[in-house]
Design an enzyme around this catalytic site. Structure first.
Site, PDB file in Angstrom:
ATOM      1  N   HIS A 114      -9.163   2.698  -2.342  1.00 49.41           N
ATOM      2  CA  HIS A 114      -7.752   2.448  -2.014  1.00 49.41           C
ATOM      3  C   HIS A 114      -7.106   1.605  -3.117  1.00 49.41           C
ATOM      4  O   HIS A 114      -6.854   0.413  -2.936  1.00 49.41           O
ATOM      5  CB  HIS A 114      -7.704   1.713  -0.665  1.00 49.41           C
ATOM      6  CG  HIS A 114      -6.342   1.364  -0.159  1.00 49.41           C
ATOM      7  ND1 HIS A 114      -5.194   2.025  -0.537  1.00 49.41           N
ATOM      8  CD2 HIS A 114      -5.940   0.403   0.715  1.00 49.41           C
ATOM      9  CE1 HIS A 114      -4.154   1.482   0.084  1.00 49.41           C
ATOM     10  NE2 HIS A 114      -4.581   0.499   0.839  1.00 49.41           N
ATOM     11  N   CYS A 157      -0.552   1.944   6.378  1.00 45.38           N
ATOM     12  CA  CYS A 157      -0.125   0.612   6.805  1.00 45.38           C
ATOM     13  C   CYS A 157       0.321  -0.162   5.569  1.00 45.38           C
ATOM     14  O   CYS A 157      -0.037   0.179   4.438  1.00 45.38           O
ATOM     15  CB  CYS A 157      -1.260  -0.111   7.522  1.00 45.38           C
ATOM     16  SG  CYS A 157      -2.768  -0.314   6.543  1.00 45.38           S
ATOM     17  N   CYS A 217       0.803  -1.235   0.000  1.00 45.60           N
ATOM     18  CA  CYS A 217       0.000   0.000   0.000  1.00 45.60           C
ATOM     19  C   CYS A 217       0.827   1.272   0.000  1.00 45.60           C
ATOM     20  O   CYS A 217       0.289   2.351  -0.233  1.00 45.60           O
ATOM     21  CB  CYS A 217      -0.943   0.005   1.199  1.00 45.60           C
ATOM     22  SG  CYS A 217      -2.073  -1.396   1.218  1.00 45.60           S
TER      23      CYS A 217
END
Length: 415
Positions: free
Chosen positions: A370, A400, A114
């Site tokens: 996302h 994260c 991510c």
């Protein structure tokens, strides 16, 4: 309000303070001269559902090339964050050439889950700082329609037998979300309330046109129910659900009942397609080319923690970065943290004692989506846009990272 703004300005200008160092302007500063993104579209059913990842890469790079303000021949390297496509390096190179960059412009892909978009930004910034290149583009692209980041098969037991944490690296993200909720006593109500506020802020921002200066229109093709393709131009984020309330979210069933009752399709990030890009160079180069300076890249860092609670990565990355630059969260004006799950967002907010008004003021991934490899750059684009609007200075981004890590980046708005 006026007093707050004056105090903020004085804080940044105080001679010899860490903030004055961060906000100072020097020829060797690494700066951003362009920051743009595509709309974020619903994975598998939205505007990019029939758009390939290489086309998304092409589209964001073409949009950047058209807005550079200088010849694309001067761009020496492009780094593309991407998580789910093993052939991303091939596609990034082809996309760059198709977008109008010459074959002298190199290209690569990077994957740190991510944080890939932020890592791409850091990698380009560090190349420039080291003198390896003068100008580069950091980007991130993800088609979650095409694929996610789930493991196709378990790890070799000869590896995992030596370490429980190595074995934990295989945990599904939903499982780690439930671990965070259970370990730290996070309630379903708290998570749903956070998610509802994310939707409310995003809805309000979209209605007010606040995303318009960060989104570049993207023309693509979409297949209709009749099987025919039509050409569309996409300009708006699709994941925002107007009128969402905590009470309404509370009626959604748990998504991972095998692991826990907290995480749902309404209080976790959406499956999303999208891309974002930033152009970087030294301040001296930007001045030489007569370019507007959007922001200064101050620095970034990564940190690790237990894989089974990977979602709380910002709680180790943010303090580390702030300590490196001798500032506190009180000095930061906007904090963009990825809302991979409402559980991790609530925990990070509470653990770090974040001012919620500063955190994701336009909503986060629960409302916007996302797209894994793009989020790190998308946060920069959105955060800097908000700072321009409010005439404030310091942006902190963090997320994260799968397998138990966190990354954070620090930027100074100059517009």
């Amino acid at each position: 309000m006026a007093t707050d703004r004056v105090n903020s300005i004085l804080k940044h200008l105080s001679p010899g303070s860490p903030l004055s160092t961060i906000t100072s302007k020097n020829p060797d500063d690494i700066v951003i001269t362009l920051a743009v993104r595509t709309p974020l579209c619903k994975g598998k059913k939205g505007g990019f559902k029939d758009t390939t990842v290489e086309y998304l890469m092409y589209a964001i790079l073409k949009a950047a090339r058209e807005r550079l303000g200088f010849s694309p021949d001067l761009v020496e390297d492009i780094c593309m964050g991407n998580v789910s496509d093993g052939k991303a390096a091939y596609k990034a190179r082809a996309a760059a050439l198709s977008a109008g960059f010459p074959n002298t412009t190199s290209a690569s892909s990077v994957n740190r889950f991510c944080s890939s978009g932020l890592k791409a930004t850091a990698d380009i910034a560090h190349q420039i700082s080291a003198g390896s290149i003068e100008i580069g583009i950091a980007a991130g692209t993800e088609s979650m329609t095409a694929g996610g980041d789930a493991l196709e098969q378990p790890f070799d037991k000869e590896v995992t037998k030596h370490s429980q944490e190595a074995d934990d690296c295989m945990m599904a993200m939903g499982w780690t979300s439930e671990n965070v909720a259970r370990d730290f006593g996070i309630s379903r109500q708290a998570v749903d309330e956070f998610a509802a506020e994310s939707f409310r802020r995003a809805e309000e921002a979209q209605k007010a046109g606040l995303f318009d200066d960060e989104i570049v229109p993207i023309t693509t093709r979409i297949k209709g129910p009749d099987g025919e393709f039509k050409t569309v131009t996409l300009t708006k984020d699709e994941g925002i659900r107007p009128g969402t309330t905590a009470a309404g979210l509370g009626k959604i069933r748990s998504a991972f009942t095998q692991w826990g009752p907290i995480t749902t399709g309404g209080n976790a990030s959406q499956v999303t397609d999208g891309a974002a890009a930033v152009v970087l160079m030294k301040r001296s180069k930007a001045v030489e080319l007569g370019l507007p300076i959007v922001a200064k890249y101050v620095g970034s860092t990564v940190a690790g923690l237990a894989p089974r609670i990977m979602g709380i990565g910002p709680t180790v990355a943010i303090p580390k970065l702030l300590k490196q630059h001798n500032i506190t969260l009180d000095d930061v004006d906007v904090v963009e943290i990825n809302e991979a799950f409402g559980t991790m967002a609530v925990y990070c907010r509470e653990y770090l004692k974040l001012d919620w008004a500063k955190m994701n003021p336009r909503g986060g991934a629960i409302a916007l989506g996302h797209p894994l490899g793009a989020t790190g750059t998308r946060q920069i684009v959105t955060g800097l846009s908000e700072l321009r609007r409010t005439k404030k200075k310091i942006l902190l981004t963090s997320m994260c990272i799968g397998t138990g890590m966190g990354m954070a980046g620090l930027f100074v708005n100059e517009q």
